[in-house]
Design an enzyme around this catalytic site. Structure first.
Site, PDB file in Angstrom:
ATOM      1  N   HIS A  62      -4.043  -6.087   5.289  1.00 49.56           N
ATOM      2  CA  HIS A  62      -2.871  -6.150   6.175  1.00 49.56           C
ATOM      3  C   HIS A  62      -3.102  -7.325   7.124  1.00 49.56           C
ATOM      4  CE1 HIS A  62      -1.300  -2.240   4.801  1.00 49.56           C
ATOM      5  NE2 HIS A  62      -2.578  -1.916   4.679  1.00 49.56           N
ATOM      6  N   ASP A 152       3.045   0.108   0.466  1.00 50.81           N
ATOM      7  CA  ASP A 152       1.814   0.579   1.112  1.00 50.81           C
ATOM      8  C   ASP A 152       1.936   0.638   2.634  1.00 50.81           C
ATOM      9  OD1 ASP A 152      -1.113   1.275   1.071  1.00 50.81           O
ATOM     10  OD2 ASP A 152      -1.076  -0.429   2.449  1.00 50.81           O
ATOM     11  N   HIS A 179       0.653   3.827  -2.418  1.00 48.37           N
ATOM     12  CA  HIS A 179      -0.007   4.513  -1.296  1.00 48.37           C
ATOM     13  C   HIS A 179       0.239   5.994  -1.511  1.00 48.37           C
ATOM     14  CE1 HIS A 179      -1.129   5.022   3.107  1.00 48.37           C
ATOM     15  NE2 HIS A 179      -0.675   6.215   2.754  1.00 48.37           N
ATOM     16  N   HIS A 232      -6.487   2.914  -2.275  1.00 46.40           N
ATOM     17  CA  HIS A 232      -7.462   3.626  -1.426  1.00 46.40           C
ATOM     18  C   HIS A 232      -7.683   5.098  -1.781  1.00 46.40           C
ATOM     19  CE1 HIS A 232      -3.633   4.292   0.488  1.00 46.40           C
ATOM     20  NE2 HIS A 232      -3.663   3.170   1.193  1.00 46.40           N
ATOM     21  N   ASN A 278      -5.752   6.046   7.185  1.00 48.14           N
ATOM     22  CA  ASN A 278      -4.953   6.747   6.174  1.00 48.14           C
ATOM     23  C   ASN A 278      -5.190   6.136   4.799  1.00 48.14           C
ATOM     24  OD1 ASN A 278      -3.754   8.224   8.205  1.00 48.14           O
ATOM     25  ND2 ASN A 278      -1.990   6.854   8.352  1.00 48.14           N
ATOM     26  N   ASP A 305      -8.617  -2.577   2.465  1.00 46.10           N
ATOM     27  CA  ASP A 305      -7.531  -2.013   3.279  1.00 46.10           C
ATOM     28  C   ASP A 305      -7.695  -2.488   4.725  1.00 46.10           C
ATOM     29  OD1 ASP A 305      -5.264  -0.688   4.075  1.00 46.10           O
ATOM     30  OD2 ASP A 305      -6.112   1.326   3.941  1.00 46.10           O
ATOM     31  N   GLY A 324      -6.337   2.934  10.682  1.00 41.49           N
ATOM     32  CA  GLY A 324      -6.775   1.734   9.980  1.00 41.49           C
ATOM     33  C   GLY A 324      -8.038   1.169  10.586  1.00 41.49           C
TER      34      GLY A 324
HETATM   35  O1  DOR Z   1      -4.889   3.410   7.844  1.00 39.73           O
HETATM   36  C1  DOR Z   1      -4.025   2.691   7.369  1.00 39.73           C
HETATM   37  N1  DOR Z   1      -3.573   1.625   8.030  1.00 39.73           N
HETATM   38  N2  DOR Z   1      -3.528   2.996   6.171  1.00 39.73           N
HETATM   39  C2  DOR Z   1      -2.457   2.360   5.657  1.00 39.73           C
HETATM   40  O2  DOR Z   1      -2.049   2.671   4.583  1.00 39.73           O
HETATM   41  C3  DOR Z   1      -1.793   1.296   6.433  1.00 39.73           C
HETATM   42  C4  DOR Z   1      -2.701   0.685   7.395  1.00 39.73           C
HETATM   43  C5  DOR Z   1      -2.012  -0.146   8.419  1.00 39.73           C
HETATM   44  O3  DOR Z   1      -1.088  -0.887   8.078  1.00 39.73           O
HETATM   45  O4  DOR Z   1      -2.425  -0.084   9.584  1.00 39.73           O
HETATM   46 ZN    ZN Z   2      -2.162   2.378   2.187  1.00 42.55          ZN
END
Ligand code: DOR
Ligand code: ZN
Length: 424
Positions: A62, A152, A179, A232, A278, A305, A324
């Site tokens: 991301h 996702d 996801h 993930h 997540n 991730d 995240g």
């Molecule tokens: O923990 C997560 N953060 N899982 C995700 O699928 C998205 C991600 C985020 O964009 O921060």
């Molecule tokens: Zn994800």
């Protein structure tokens, strides 16, 4: 422009090579790999003691640009990638505006052309605004350069949209990246559901939420002869279901992340929101099953991730903090430490999971040192010990649960298109 990487242990899972030899790079591509290559008019990089491998390919990151530049930008994410040995990466579509039009895809590549330090591709959304209601124009998104399709960050609860996306992606041979978490079952949940969440009094995200959606997606892939990739993977049940689906001939691949084979939900008690992600960190039985899944090929690749957030956001109470963790600057070292040094898996196994396999999955021109391939490489010292210090990260995100961890194996030089983009 010629460069000769001399004397390293060259590991290239794409052809099964694991040998001490030289690599000649010419005009940004691999020109030759072999013993005692002539070094006339080449810049020589003495790499004795190091491993040279195809640069890592991280197909789940991301980068937060456009829209969330306080968390991360294409410039900072790709600088972090270079430090972590990642030479190609896929950015997910959950930015603002969501990458759901050909214009948004083109805008991403225009931005990347100005500031990216490594190759960065973008995924496009399955549904408009990732709202799970209307489909995006898959052909137009692919024509604009989207490297994959995914909502996702948000579970795609609408099975009709997932089915339609699987069908639309068939001519490309590329997967829909899922996801897999049932949105209704995880709503409001902040950690793994179980004895610990009950004791701490937090609403949970049950393992079955992940398993339910991945089984649905495997069934849909079978129904339309489409290709789904499960993002993930974190539970023992998921590994078992994916194993079954593969055995049944369904076109399904899957990834996991270092946090799912190194940490358990207990980390929530120790580190609070730094351990919130997540899908959530699970139990030791899940960690063991993830390792088994990697070993037997049920899990095809290791991704980060990478999900940067600001210090302020992560300092909030657990229910309010975003989920995240960052990963680009620690993923290779964590994988080497656990999979190679602790469990004795070969270095080529780690490189395959982090480079060759993910490149193949997304049909990227990467993950190999075959002559003619882009000269994208990582050089690392497999024995160097170092301690993770988030203050040192190039990423704007310092949200790692691995601060203070002593790891074995460290990136020394990263090369993209024959140019050194990181060295230390
Ligand atoms: O923990 C997560 N953060 N899982 C995700 O699928 C998205 C991600 C985020 O964009 O921060
Ligand atoms: Zn994800």
């Amino acid at each position: 422009m010629k460069m000769l990487i001399r004397g390293s242990r060259v590991i290239d899972p794409s052809c099964g090579r694991d040998a001490f030899c030289d690599i000649l790079i010419e005009d940004g591509v691999i020109a030759a790999v072999g013993e005692r290559l002539p070094d006339a008019d080449a810049e020589v990089l003495d790499a004795a003691g190091l491993v040279s491998a195809p640069g890592l390919v991280d197909i789940h990151t991301h980068v937060r640009e456009p829209g969330f530049e306080a968390k991360e930008t294409i410039a900072t994410a790709t600088t972090a990638a270079a430090r972590g040995g990642v030479t190609s990466m896929l950015a997910m579509a959950n930015v603002s505006p969501v990458t759901d039009t050909p214009e948004a895809v083109a805008d991403f590549y225009a931005r990347a052309a100005k500031t990216a330090k490594v190759r960065v591709y973008t995924a496009a959304a399955v549904s408009r605004g990732q709202r799970g209601e209307e489909p995006t124009d898959v052909d137009a998104l692919l024509a604009a350069g989207a490297a994959a399709l995914s909502d996702d960050g948000v579970p795609l609860m609408n099975a009709a949209l997932m089915r339609r996306a699987l069908i639309a992606m068939k001519p490309s041979g590329l997967p829909v990246l899922s996801h897999s978490e049932d949105g209704d079952l995880v709503r409001g949940g902040v950690m793994n559901e179980g004895a610990l969440s009950r004791r701490l009094g937090y609403p949970g995200r049950p393992a079955v939420a992940e398993e339910l959606l991945l089984v649905r997606d495997a069934m849909l892939a079978r129904d339309v002869d489409g290709y789904v990739h499960i993002c993930h993977v974190s539970t023992k049940g998921s590994v078992a279901y994916i194993r079954q689906a593969k055995a049944a001939g369904i076109r399904i691949t899957a990834e996991t992340c270092p946090q799912y084979f190194t940490l358990t939900e207990a980390e929530i008690e120790r580190q609070g929101a730094l351990a919130k992600v997540n899908p959530p960190l699970r139990t030791q039985a899940d960690v063991d099953a993830i390792l088994d899944g990697l070993r037997d090929g049920t899990l095809d690749c290791i991704v980060t991730d990478h999900a940067p957030h600001t210090a302020e956001e992560k300092s909030r109470a657990l229910p309010e903090a975003p989920s995240g963790m960052v990963g680009l600057e620690t993923s290779l070292a964590l994988s080497l430490t656990v999979l190679h040094h602790r469990l004795g898996l070969p270095l080529s196994f780690v490189i395959d999971k982090m480079s060759t396999a993910p490149a193949k999955l997304l049909q990227l021109d990467a993950g190999t040192l075959r002559p003619g391939a882009p000269a994208d490489l990582v050089l690392f010292d497999p024995q160097e010990r170092w301690t993770v210090d988030p203050a040192d990260f190039a990423s704007k995100g310092r949200n790692t649960p691995f601060g203070g961890w002593e790891l074995t194996g460290r990136v020394r030089t990263t090369i993209v298109d024959g140019e050194i983009v990181y060295t230390r």
